[in-house]
Design an enzyme around this catalytic site. Structure first.
Site, PDB file in Angstrom:
ATOM      1  N   ASP A 144      -9.728  -4.293  -4.457  1.00 46.44           N
ATOM      2  CA  ASP A 144      -9.013  -3.760  -3.802  1.00 46.44           C
ATOM      3  C   ASP A 144     -10.020  -2.343  -3.559  1.00 46.44           C
ATOM      4  OD1 ASP A 144      -7.383  -1.068  -2.209  1.00 46.44           O
ATOM      5  OD2 ASP A 144      -5.562  -2.644  -2.756  1.00 46.44           O
ATOM      6  N   SER A 188       0.563  -1.419  -0.563  1.00 44.24           N
ATOM      7  CA  SER A 188       0.303   0.159  -0.055  1.00 44.24           C
ATOM      8  C   SER A 188       1.130   1.475  -0.002  1.00 44.24           C
ATOM      9  CB  SER A 188      -1.039   0.088   1.071  1.00 44.24           C
ATOM     10  OG  SER A 188      -2.335   0.959   1.027  1.00 44.24           O
TER      11      SER A 188
END
Length: 224
Positions: A219, A97
């Site tokens: 996601d 991330s």
């Protein structure tokens, strides 16, 4: 700062017995414990370096600086400091991330340390910038999240964790919620603002290291 102090500051742990070095960096609201399912698959091939950003996990809270950690550069400096403390070179950096971008920043600043990048679900900017860029969020949405963090530390964690994990990771949402809740609210909000309001698009062309991007099919934070 002495090497021992530096390693304690970021709760650095080194495992594995390979000739190559793999540095793993966790994302927002997490710590190095998130890698526990992956490390068994790599520790025979790599020397694995695990750490917590200052303000996360078991790092030294006394080392936290609001000025330093209000921008991703501060977290990138943690990466550089850890590599230098361990005298690492030719590192493969694996970032999840937001750590995809902090790792890239570190690689741009210290190319002699980081030779390769692997990014899991990266996003150079979470903010929409119409008409040509879709980051996934309007500024008002993210400002609302910051306000929720101020009003209700537990509430924002319960809201964000299931969103991050998605339907395929429902069984892990509770663990992520606990991870969010265990982080000091000041540290969490500082990291959140640096994560969600940063724009690294202008830096992408400056990263010269070979880069592998891994994207999950689902996601909510970083869409395909």
């Amino acid at each position: 700062m002495f090497v021992a102090d530096m390693l304690k500051r970021n709760n650095v742990n080194v495992i594995g017995k390979g000739d190559r070095t793999l540095v793993m960096a966790h994302g927002f609201g997490c710590d190095q414990n998130m890698w526990r399912f992956l490390t068994p698959h790599f520790q025979d091939q790599f020397r694995i370096v695990l750490f917590d950003y200052v303000g996360s996990g078991k790092s030294d809270p006394k080392a936290f600086s609001l000025k330093k950690y209000s921008a991703l550069d501060g977290y990138a400096q943690d990466i550089i400091d850890v590599c230098e403390a361990l005298e690492l070179t030719d590192v493969t950096f694996l970032g999840h991330s937001v750590s995809s971008m902090t790792g890239m920043i570190a690689a741009i600043k210290a190319p002699s340390l980081i030779a390769r990048l692997a990014m899991i679900c990266p996003s150079p900017s979470f903010l929409n910038d119409p008409p040509h860029y879709y980051g996934g969020f309007e500024r008002g949405d993210l400002e609302g999240l910051m306000e929720l963090m101020d009003r209700n530390h537990i509430g924002w964690a319960n809201h964000l964790a299931p969103l991050v994990m998605g339907t395929s990771g429902e069984h892990m949402a509770a663990e992520l919620t606990d991870s969010f809740c265990s982080t000091d609210p000041v540290f969490a909000k500082t990291f959140a603002k640096a994560t969600f309001f940063s724009d690294c698009r202008h830096l992408l062309s400056r990263a010269e290291q070979p880069t592998l991007i891994l994207q999950s099919a689902e996601d909510a934070l970083a869409s395909v």
